[in-house]
Design an enzyme around this catalytic site. Structure first.
Site, short mmCIF file in Angstrom:
data_model
loop_
_atom_site.label_atom_id
_atom_site.label_comp_id
_atom_site.label_asym_id
_atom_site.label_seq_id
_atom_site.Cartn_x
_atom_site.Cartn_y
_atom_site.Cartn_z
N CYS A 1 0.01 3.85 2.71
CA CYS A 1 0.44 3.33 4.01
C CYS A 1 1.90 3.69 4.26
CB CYS A 1 0.28 1.81 4.07
SG CYS A 1 -1.42 1.22 3.89
N CYS B 1 0.82 -1.21 0.00
CA CYS B 1 0.00 0.00 0.00
C CYS B 1 0.86 1.26 0.00
CB CYS B 1 -0.93 -0.04 1.22
SG CYS B 1 -1.78 1.48 1.58
#
Length: 108
Positions: free
Chosen positions: A35, A32
């Site tokens: 993230c 991600c």
């Protein structure tokens, strides 16, 4: 200096729900991109709020039970817990001041 703590399906109850201090849960995944943007901010905040707010990281891919139980449908998701109850959620990457404001609210 404190750093975020890794939690799992097996340790979520003890580290988050049963915590005596407020907790920020970062639900993330290795693949991600957003993230990865949030991670260094949480490292900084973990040091700044050491002893007052606990920051934990939960890998969504490795811990599907907790992800499902807390209703996460998008990552990164930051859950803000106090007294074992989630009181706020941020979905997506946010700047440090936004996250810090939510953390301050946990201490109010």
């Amino acid at each position: 200096m404190s750093a975020p703590i890794t939690v799992t399906d097996a340790t979520f109850q003890a580290e988050v729900i049963d915590s005596e201090i407020p907790v920020v849960v970062d639900i993330w995944a290795t693949w991600c991109g957003p993230c990865k943007q949030v991670a260094p901010l949480l490292d900084q905040l973990a040091a700044e709020y050491d002893g007052r707010v606990k920051i934990v990281k939960l890998d969504a891919d490795l811990n599907p039970e907790t992800v499902t139980a807390v209703g996460v449908t998008s990552i990164p998701t930051l859950g803000f817990y106090t007294g074992g109850t989630r009181v706020e959620t941020l979905i997506g990457a946010h700047p440090k001041p936004i996250i810090a404001t939510k953390m301050e609210a946990l201490l109010a």
